[in-house]
Design a protein around this motif. Structure first.
Motif, PDB file in Angstrom:
ATOM      1  N   ARG A 134      33.251 -50.617 -77.626  1.00 23.23           N
ATOM      2  CA  ARG A 134      33.427 -49.902 -78.884  1.00 23.23           C
ATOM      3  C   ARG A 134      34.805 -49.227 -78.955  1.00 23.23           C
ATOM      4  NH1 ARG A 134      29.802 -49.229 -83.474  1.00 23.23           N
ATOM      5  NH2 ARG A 134      30.545 -47.395 -84.609  1.00 23.23           N
ATOM      6  N   GLY A 135      35.353 -48.851 -77.794  1.00 26.29           N
ATOM      7  CA  GLY A 135      36.611 -48.134 -77.766  1.00 26.29           C
ATOM      8  C   GLY A 135      37.805 -48.939 -78.221  1.00 26.29           C
ATOM      9  N   ARG A 136      37.658 -50.248 -78.355  1.00 22.64           N
ATOM     10  CA  ARG A 136      38.770 -51.079 -78.819  1.00 22.64           C
ATOM     11  C   ARG A 136      39.128 -50.793 -80.279  1.00 22.64           C
ATOM     12  NH1 ARG A 136      36.178 -56.580 -76.194  1.00 22.64           N
ATOM     13  NH2 ARG A 136      36.466 -55.979 -73.993  1.00 22.64           N
ATOM     14  N   PHE A 137      38.147 -50.291 -81.040  1.00 22.00           N
ATOM     15  CA  PHE A 137      38.424 -50.011 -82.458  1.00 22.00           C
ATOM     16  C   PHE A 137      37.872 -48.660 -82.904  1.00 22.00           C
ATOM     17  CE2 PHE A 137      34.571 -52.550 -82.030  1.00 22.00           C
ATOM     18  CZ  PHE A 137      33.631 -51.808 -82.700  1.00 22.00           C
ATOM     19  N   ASP A 138      37.357 -47.855 -81.953  1.00 23.56           N
ATOM     20  CA  ASP A 138      36.778 -46.552 -82.284  1.00 23.56           C
ATOM     21  C   ASP A 138      37.450 -45.504 -81.403  1.00 23.56           C
ATOM     22  OD1 ASP A 138      35.175 -44.214 -82.406  1.00 23.56           O
ATOM     23  OD2 ASP A 138      33.441 -45.393 -83.020  1.00 23.56           O
ATOM     24  N   GLU A 139      38.170 -44.574 -82.032  1.00 19.12           N
ATOM     25  CA  GLU A 139      38.928 -43.583 -81.263  1.00 19.12           C
ATOM     26  C   GLU A 139      38.012 -42.657 -80.477  1.00 19.12           C
ATOM     27  OE1 GLU A 139      42.300 -40.105 -81.997  1.00 19.12           O
ATOM     28  OE2 GLU A 139      41.641 -41.403 -83.646  1.00 19.12           O
ATOM     29  N   GLU A 189      23.094 -48.543 -83.109  1.00 20.82           N
ATOM     30  CA  GLU A 189      22.760 -47.249 -83.713  1.00 20.82           C
ATOM     31  C   GLU A 189      22.684 -46.125 -82.684  1.00 20.82           C
ATOM     32  OE1 GLU A 189      18.947 -47.576 -85.484  1.00 20.82           O
ATOM     33  OE2 GLU A 189      17.908 -48.040 -83.599  1.00 20.82           O
ATOM     34  N   MET A 190      22.730 -46.499 -81.388  1.00 19.42           N
ATOM     35  CA  MET A 190      22.622 -45.500 -80.324  1.00 19.42           C
ATOM     36  C   MET A 190      23.970 -45.190 -79.685  1.00 19.42           C
ATOM     37  SD  MET A 190      19.277 -44.807 -79.866  1.00 19.42           S
ATOM     38  CE  MET A 190      19.029 -44.474 -78.135  1.00 19.42           C
ATOM     39  N   ILE A 191      25.070 -45.665 -80.266  1.00 15.29           N
ATOM     40  CA  ILE A 191      26.366 -45.505 -79.628  1.00 15.29           C
ATOM     41  C   ILE A 191      26.743 -44.029 -79.467  1.00 15.29           C
ATOM     42  CG2 ILE A 191      27.696 -45.631 -81.757  1.00 15.29           C
ATOM     43  CD1 ILE A 191      28.559 -47.197 -78.309  1.00 15.29           C
ATOM     44  N   THR A 236      38.058 -42.167 -76.377  1.00 16.19           N
ATOM     45  CA  THR A 236      38.171 -40.879 -75.695  1.00 16.19           C
ATOM     46  C   THR A 236      37.020 -40.688 -74.706  1.00 16.19           C
ATOM     47  OG1 THR A 236      39.252 -39.944 -77.647  1.00 16.19           O
ATOM     48  CG2 THR A 236      38.342 -38.400 -76.046  1.00 16.19           C
ATOM     49  N   ALA A 237      35.814 -41.094 -75.098  1.00 20.47           N
ATOM     50  CA  ALA A 237      34.667 -41.008 -74.195  1.00 20.47           C
ATOM     51  C   ALA A 237      34.881 -41.885 -72.966  1.00 20.47           C
ATOM     52  CB  ALA A 237      33.391 -41.409 -74.933  1.00 20.47           C
ATOM     53  N   TRP A 238      35.485 -43.056 -73.176  1.00 23.79           N
ATOM     54  CA  TRP A 238      35.775 -43.961 -72.052  1.00 23.79           C
ATOM     55  C   TRP A 238      36.712 -43.284 -71.053  1.00 23.79           C
ATOM     56  CZ3 TRP A 238      34.648 -48.212 -69.440  1.00 23.79           C
ATOM     57  CH2 TRP A 238      35.622 -48.796 -68.636  1.00 23.79           C
ATOM     58  N   LEU A 239      37.729 -42.580 -71.521  1.00 24.53           N
ATOM     59  CA  LEU A 239      38.658 -41.896 -70.621  1.00 24.53           C
ATOM     60  C   LEU A 239      37.961 -40.786 -69.843  1.00 24.53           C
ATOM     61  CD1 LEU A 239      41.877 -41.646 -72.834  1.00 24.53           C
ATOM     62  CD2 LEU A 239      41.412 -43.230 -70.946  1.00 24.53           C
ATOM     63  N   ARG A 240      36.948 -40.172 -70.422  1.00 20.48           N
ATOM     64  CA  ARG A 240      36.217 -39.131 -69.703  1.00 20.48           C
ATOM     65  C   ARG A 240      35.275 -39.721 -68.654  1.00 20.48           C
ATOM     66  NH1 ARG A 240      36.071 -36.329 -74.952  1.00 20.48           N
ATOM     67  NH2 ARG A 240      34.146 -37.440 -75.461  1.00 20.48           N
TER      68      ARG A 240
END
Length: 654
Positions: free
Chosen positions: A497-502, A466-468, A506-510
């Motif tokens: 989460r980025g494996r199935f959440d766009e 719930e804190m993602i 995007t946050a991972w790339l930042r």
């Protein structure tokens, strides 16, 4: 100073004398152990034993003639087969009983062949090193807080002294501030002063004054405490008195005023003695001191005069104190008067630290001083957190803290918002308060300080499902606070989460470049595809500024030691080739290049600090930033270099 290291070879006569003495001492014991039979110390001719190349049967020690000390060839080790200083071995001869056999020339050693191993010792290569002087007053420091004692090895004293005098008063980066503080407290050896370099203690005084200018009160106090008794000059004595007053050690300060004041008769010492007399409520001495001060025809310090009157019991109003000194603050505290509002804005770093850490009448003044000090990097986040926590708030004020902080930004609203985040038990509500504080800080330019303030609260939270939504601001703030270990769980949650959440992708790339800048390879591995995707995301998000920002990020990664493909820069060659950039003097860059290449650590670090200056990192261009970070790595400071690269990236908006 560079000299050649010379080798000292033990003379052969001394070596032979030592062997004869040892034989004489050991002979009686050897006879006793042999049951009365002589114990032969050397084999008889023909009894051989194993003889190495160049070795002959030797007669008993008593049959050898003492010889004069021969010359030793350079590059020869004592006792080696090539040691020409050893006496030539002799063969036994037939002599009359009781006579000493004459010494005959030894037969030449057999020629060395490929089948026989050589016992010759290779000629040692001459070694050169820089020899520093023995510890002196200028080499005093705090070993556990600084760098090694040989950091100035290879640097002339005059150069080191000039560089220390040229350090910025207050570096514009937290990483550079820490670096400068460590350099100044280092117990490092320096050559003795020359005729034109000032007396012994000059460099120590320069270092102590620099610590005062940057507000490092704890380090300054510890450095001055290491001084031998009666070793301080007027400058060091003045710094010691001011530091003690700022830290509330009035008795120690007044002892210095009595001892040094009788030697040095300037205006400062007159005023210092008046302060001590006022603290002791010595009315007659205070009146006499003020009279002497007026007779010296010095410009009047109205704030000083009023504060002295207030301590002595007179009714005084002080509504302005634009540049408080240690003497002012000591009188202000003794009079229990409120600190004027303009004292914080104009306070030098040492006074600012004292205002933030001292117990003054108005909490708002201490909070304002701590906020400014945290932004400058001279006050700890823990101190501001303690002041915020102690700030009074009603339940209604806490309930409306988020709305109040978004409407106006002042000390009270910031304190209430921090209290709400600290006292909130529900994770989602706590995260909302922290996210609000971070968002407001980005807008008003106080993000780095706010991230350090809230880092402890974020580190105690868990990245549950719930804190993602809070994972990216949480991880980013922890990186900004230089706490990559605490950021790791949040970054892992985003990656998974980025494996199935766009949005998470995007946050991972930042965040991926920040993790690489800090060297956290337990969460991220180096991937050219990830780098390309991160840079492409930058250029897509900001089409006009994207290429320049991508170049900056790539340069920071390269400077921190990350592998940047050599072909990357070719893709940006269609941009402008000329860019107006303010750079330090070319002399600084040439000197930095030379010092770093020759591993002169202290010189390199000092030039890094001079090149960095006092400007915020967000105002320093990509080219000097890259060179500064690379030089820090060359000076064996890879962790500090990565911290500076990360801090620069965040200061530039990454």
């Amino acid at each position: 100073m560079t000299v050649s290291r010379t080798r000292t070879v033990l003379p052969a006569a001394a070596l032979a004398l030592g062997l004869l003495t040892a034989t004489a001492i050991c002979a009686p014991a050897a006879l006793a152990q042999s049951g009365g039979q002589p114990l032969r110390l050397f084999p008889l001719p023909g009894q051989g034993g194993n003889q190495g190349a160049g070795q002959e049967n030797r007669p008993p020690a008593a049959e050898q003639q003492p010889s004069q000390t021969p010359q030793t060839l350079p590059g020869t080790l004592p006792g080696a087969a090539t040691d020409r200083s050893a006496p030539a071995p002799t063969a036994p001869s037939q002599s009359a009983p009781g006579q000493i056999a004459p010494v005959r020339p030894a037969p030449a050693a057999p020629a060395q062949t490929d089948s026989a191993p050589s016992l010759r010792v290779p000629m040692p290569v001459p070694v050169s090193s820089n020899v520093l002087a023995a510890p002196s007053l200028d080499s005093l420091g705090i070993a556990e807080r600084g760098f090694g004692q040989d950091i100035w090895n290879g640097t002339p004293r005059a150069v080191a002294q000039r560089l220390l005098e040229s350090l910025p008063e207050l570096p514009g980066s937290h990483a550079l501030y820490t670096l400068q503080r460590r350099l100044l407290v280092s117990a490092a050896l320096l050559p003795p002063p020359g005729p034109e370099e000032g007396p012994e203690g000059t460099v120590l005084t320069i270092r102590a004054q620099a610590l005062r200018e940057m507000g490092a009160l704890d380090d300054l106090s510890a450095l001055l405490a290491s001084l031998p008794r009666n070793a301080g000059s007027e400058g060091l004595s003045r710094l010691s008195l001011q530091t003690d007053l700022l830290r509330g050690k009035d008795d120690a300060a007044c002892a210095t005023a009595r001892n040094a004041g009788s030697t040095y008769g300037g205006v400062f010492w007159r005023r210092a003695q008046i302060v001590c007399d006022a603290l002791a409520r010595e009315t007659g001495r205070v009146d006499l001191g003020m009279t002497v001060l007026r007779e010296m025809n010095v410009p009047e310090d109205r704030a000083f005069t009023r504060l002295v009157d207030a301590v002595m019991g007179h009714s005084v109003v002080l509504d302005s104190l634009p540049a408080p000194t240690a003497l002012h603050l000591a009188l202000l505290k003794a009079a229990n008067m409120p600190v004027p509002a303009d004292a914080v804005a104009g306070a030098p770093p040492t006074a600012l630290v004292a205002l933030a850490e001292g117990d003054y009448a108005a909490a708002e003044i201490s909070i304002a001083a701590a906020e400014r000090g945290l932004a400058l990097g001279i006050v700890s986040a823990d101190r501001l957190a303690a002041l915020y926590t102690a700030y009074p708030a009603t339940p209604a004020q806490l309930a409306g803290a988020i709305a109040a902080a978004e409407k106006r930004s002042d000390s009270a609203s910031r304190a209430h918002l921090f209290r709400l985040a600290s006292e909130e038990s529900l994770p989602l509500a706590k995260a909302e308060a922290i996210a609000t504080a971070l968002r407001i800080a980005r807008d008003d330019g106080s993000y780095m300080a706010t991230a350090r303030l809230y880092a402890g609260l974020i580190a105690g939270m868990q990245p549950t499902g719930e804190m993602i939504w809070f994972a990216e601001p949480a991880a980013h703030a922890l990186y900004a606070a230089n706490r990559p270990e605490d950021a790791r769980p949040w970054l892992l949650a985003i990656r998974d989460r980025g494996r199935f959440d766009e949005m998470a992708a995007t946050a991972w790339l930042r965040l991926w470049p920040l993790a690489r800048l800090v060297g956290d390879d337990t969460v991220t591995v180096w991937e050219d595809m990830a780098l390309e995707a991160s840079l492409n995301a930058l250029m897509t998000a900001q089409p006009n500024e994207g290429p320049a920002r991508a170049a900056l990020l790539a340069a920071l990664l390269d400077a921190a030691g990350e592998p940047i493909p050599s072909t990357l820069w070719r893709g940006w060659l269609d941009g402008p080739y000329i860019q107006a950039t303010a750079l330090p003097s070319p002399t600084i860059w040439f000197a930095l290049e030379n010092a770093a290449a020759e591993a002169r650590i202290g010189e390199t670090l000092a030039l890094v600090l001079i090149a960095g200056g006092s400007d915020p990192l967000g105002q320093i261009d990509i080219v000097p930033l890259r060179r500064i970070i690379q030089a820090m790595r060359q000076a064996d400071q890879p962790k500090a270099a990565r911290q500076l690269a990360l801090e620069a990236a965040i200061a530039h908006g990454f």
